[in-house]
Design a protein around this motif. Structure first.
Motif, short mmCIF file in Angstrom:
data_model
loop_
_atom_site.label_atom_id
_atom_site.label_comp_id
_atom_site.label_asym_id
_atom_site.label_seq_id
_atom_site.Cartn_x
_atom_site.Cartn_y
_atom_site.Cartn_z
N GLU A 132 -44.90 -74.79 2.38
CA GLU A 132 -43.71 -74.56 3.22
C GLU A 132 -42.73 -73.75 2.39
N ARG A 133 -42.22 -72.66 3.00
CA ARG A 133 -41.32 -71.75 2.28
C ARG A 133 -39.93 -71.82 2.90
N PHE A 134 -38.94 -72.01 2.07
CA PHE A 134 -37.57 -72.22 2.55
C PHE A 134 -36.75 -70.95 2.64
N GLY A 135 -36.95 -70.01 1.77
CA GLY A 135 -36.06 -68.85 1.81
C GLY A 135 -36.48 -67.81 0.81
N PRO A 136 -35.72 -66.70 0.76
CA PRO A 136 -36.10 -65.57 -0.07
C PRO A 136 -36.04 -65.87 -1.57
N THR A 137 -35.07 -66.68 -1.96
CA THR A 137 -34.98 -67.03 -3.38
C THR A 137 -34.92 -68.54 -3.44
N GLY A 138 -34.38 -69.10 -4.46
CA GLY A 138 -34.30 -70.51 -4.36
C GLY A 138 -34.09 -71.26 -5.59
N GLN B 234 -28.87 -70.54 14.05
CA GLN B 234 -29.82 -71.65 14.02
C GLN B 234 -30.61 -71.65 12.72
N ARG B 235 -30.77 -72.82 12.13
CA ARG B 235 -31.55 -72.95 10.90
C ARG B 235 -32.42 -74.21 10.98
N SER B 236 -33.48 -74.21 10.20
CA SER B 236 -34.37 -75.37 10.13
C SER B 236 -34.01 -76.22 8.91
N TYR B 237 -34.05 -77.53 9.06
CA TYR B 237 -33.87 -78.43 7.91
C TYR B 237 -34.90 -79.55 7.95
N SER B 238 -35.58 -79.72 6.84
CA SER B 238 -36.61 -80.75 6.74
C SER B 238 -36.00 -82.13 6.82
N ILE B 239 -36.75 -83.05 7.34
CA ILE B 239 -36.30 -84.44 7.40
C ILE B 239 -36.61 -85.08 6.04
N VAL C 213 -24.73 -71.26 7.62
CA VAL C 213 -24.86 -72.62 8.16
C VAL C 213 -24.66 -73.69 7.08
N SER C 214 -25.25 -73.50 5.90
CA SER C 214 -25.16 -74.57 4.90
C SER C 214 -23.71 -74.82 4.43
N PRO C 215 -22.86 -73.79 4.24
CA PRO C 215 -21.47 -74.09 3.87
C PRO C 215 -20.71 -74.80 4.99
N LEU D 245 -30.93 -85.34 6.68
CA LEU D 245 -31.18 -83.95 6.28
C LEU D 245 -30.46 -83.74 4.96
N THR D 246 -31.12 -83.08 4.02
CA THR D 246 -30.51 -82.82 2.72
C THR D 246 -30.36 -81.31 2.57
N ILE D 247 -29.11 -80.86 2.41
CA ILE D 247 -28.85 -79.42 2.52
C ILE D 247 -28.20 -78.87 1.25
C1 FAD Z 1 -39.12 -75.25 7.81
C2 FAD Z 1 -37.87 -75.09 6.95
C3 FAD Z 1 -37.28 -76.21 6.40
C4 FAD Z 1 -36.12 -76.09 5.61
N1 FAD Z 1 -35.57 -77.20 5.05
C5 FAD Z 1 -34.48 -77.10 4.28
C6 FAD Z 1 -33.92 -78.26 3.66
O1 FAD Z 1 -34.41 -79.38 3.83
N2 FAD Z 1 -32.79 -78.11 2.90
C7 FAD Z 1 -32.21 -76.87 2.71
O2 FAD Z 1 -31.19 -76.79 2.01
N3 FAD Z 1 -32.74 -75.76 3.26
C8 FAD Z 1 -33.85 -75.84 4.05
N4 FAD Z 1 -34.37 -74.71 4.64
C9 FAD Z 1 -33.63 -73.42 4.50
C10 FAD Z 1 -32.60 -73.35 5.64
O3 FAD Z 1 -33.25 -73.23 6.89
C11 FAD Z 1 -31.65 -72.14 5.51
O4 FAD Z 1 -32.43 -70.99 5.34
C12 FAD Z 1 -30.68 -72.28 4.36
O5 FAD Z 1 -29.86 -73.43 4.50
C13 FAD Z 1 -29.75 -71.03 4.31
O6 FAD Z 1 -29.01 -70.94 5.51
P1 FAD Z 1 -27.53 -70.39 5.49
O7 FAD Z 1 -27.14 -70.13 6.92
O8 FAD Z 1 -26.63 -71.25 4.68
O9 FAD Z 1 -27.65 -69.01 4.70
P2 FAD Z 1 -27.94 -67.57 5.36
O10 FAD Z 1 -26.69 -67.09 6.02
O11 FAD Z 1 -29.19 -67.63 6.18
O12 FAD Z 1 -28.28 -66.72 4.07
C14 FAD Z 1 -27.32 -66.44 3.06
C15 FAD Z 1 -27.97 -65.76 1.89
O13 FAD Z 1 -28.88 -66.64 1.21
C16 FAD Z 1 -30.21 -66.14 1.27
N5 FAD Z 1 -31.04 -67.32 1.59
C17 FAD Z 1 -31.41 -67.77 2.82
N6 FAD Z 1 -32.13 -68.91 2.73
C18 FAD Z 1 -32.21 -69.20 1.42
C19 FAD Z 1 -32.78 -70.28 0.70
N7 FAD Z 1 -33.45 -71.28 1.27
N8 FAD Z 1 -32.64 -70.27 -0.65
C20 FAD Z 1 -31.96 -69.28 -1.26
N9 FAD Z 1 -31.39 -68.24 -0.63
C21 FAD Z 1 -31.51 -68.20 0.69
C22 FAD Z 1 -30.21 -65.09 2.34
O14 FAD Z 1 -31.17 -64.07 2.08
C23 FAD Z 1 -28.81 -64.56 2.26
O15 FAD Z 1 -28.67 -63.64 1.22
C24 FAD Z 1 -35.54 -74.81 5.40
C25 FAD Z 1 -36.16 -73.67 5.95
C26 FAD Z 1 -37.31 -73.81 6.71
C27 FAD Z 1 -37.94 -72.57 7.29
#
Ligand code: FAD
Length: 221
Positions: free
Chosen positions: A215-221, A43-48, A70-72, A60-62
């Protein structure tokens, strides 16, 4: 899923039509849940990204993280017509309820909830003062490029387009001052490091902590 739009080489927008659509506040998010045939769930969160005025639809923009779970899947597997399990919209304090003036600061995909605010304000209340500062790495990383207008200020941290005469480098005090929003409410979204830096700059610029929402999305970015 009723539509998929490519925004950049790494980013796509997915248009959903939830059966129980409810109007959201700009800044809110949905939770997406994937279930594998063996029952494994992620499960992951995505902003509207869209305005609540788009009745019945949610965008949703991913950003595709190469080593993500999840994103791939969204980018490489889902096609128009597929069903996705989503829940929302979820409340958070990171919502825009018309506060003015508003200063939006986004890094990378952190621009997504800020674009919902900008889009909604353009349609619902264009007179409301709102400015976006948007930091991207390279020329081809600009999400929503066709929609960035005079209310948005871009900076390229690692490679500006040819002929670019605007800001380059990381967000700094000069860029914040140039936005011309010295008071009001600030919304910052991006990676942890980006949010920390931008919040620090706003405090230095005279914003009080309670004027800054993050709002924080992830560890890097
Ligand atoms: C409230 C909220 C809103 C969000 N909105 C969006 C959005 O609109 N669009 C969007 O693309 N994402 C958004 N995110 C981030 C999203 O929820 C996921 O964390 C992101 O898509 C990574 O998920 P994954 O399953 O692909 O990668 P994972 O399997 O979770 O992680 C893969 C690797 O990437 C690293 N990682 C995890 N998240 C991120 C990140 N955000 N940036 C860089 N590296 C990361 C992990 O540490 C790990 O090494 C949001 C997060 C939150 C909490």
């Amino acid at each position: 899923m009723v539509g998929i739009r490519r925004e950049t080489p790494r980013v796509k927008t997915f248009v959903l039509q939830p059966p129980m659509w409810m109007p959201h506040l700009p800044g809110q998010h949905y939770d997406v849940r994937l279930t594998a045939p063996d029952g494994y769930r992620a499960q992951r969160s995505y902003s509207i990204a869209s305005s609540p005025l788009d009745e019945g639809r949610v965008e949703l923009t991913i950003d595709r993280l190469a080593d993500g779970e999840v994103s791939p899947y969204f980018h490489d597997v889902l096609v128009e017509g597929d069903q996705v399990e989503v829940r929302g919209p979820f409340a958070s304090y990171f919502v825009w309820r018309g506060e003015a003036p508003a200063l939006l600061i986004g890094g990378g995909s952190g621009v997504v909830p800020l674009m919902a605010m900008l889009r909604h304000r353009r349609r619902a209340d264009p007179g409301t003062p709102m400015r976006l500062i948007y930091s991207v790495r390279h020329a081809d990383d600009v999400i929503y490029a066709g929609e960035l207008d005079s209310d948005a200020e871009l900076t390229f941290t690692q490679g500006a387009p040819d002929g670019w005469s605007g800001h380059t480098g990381r967000i700094d005090a000069a860029l914040i001052a140039a936005a011309g929003v010295a008071s009001g409410t600030a919304f910052i979204c991006g990676s942890n490091a980006f949010v920390e830096t931008a919040a620090g700059l706003l405090l230095d610029a005279g914003f009080a902590p309670q004027q800054i929402r993050t709002e924080r999305f992830g560890p890097t970015g």
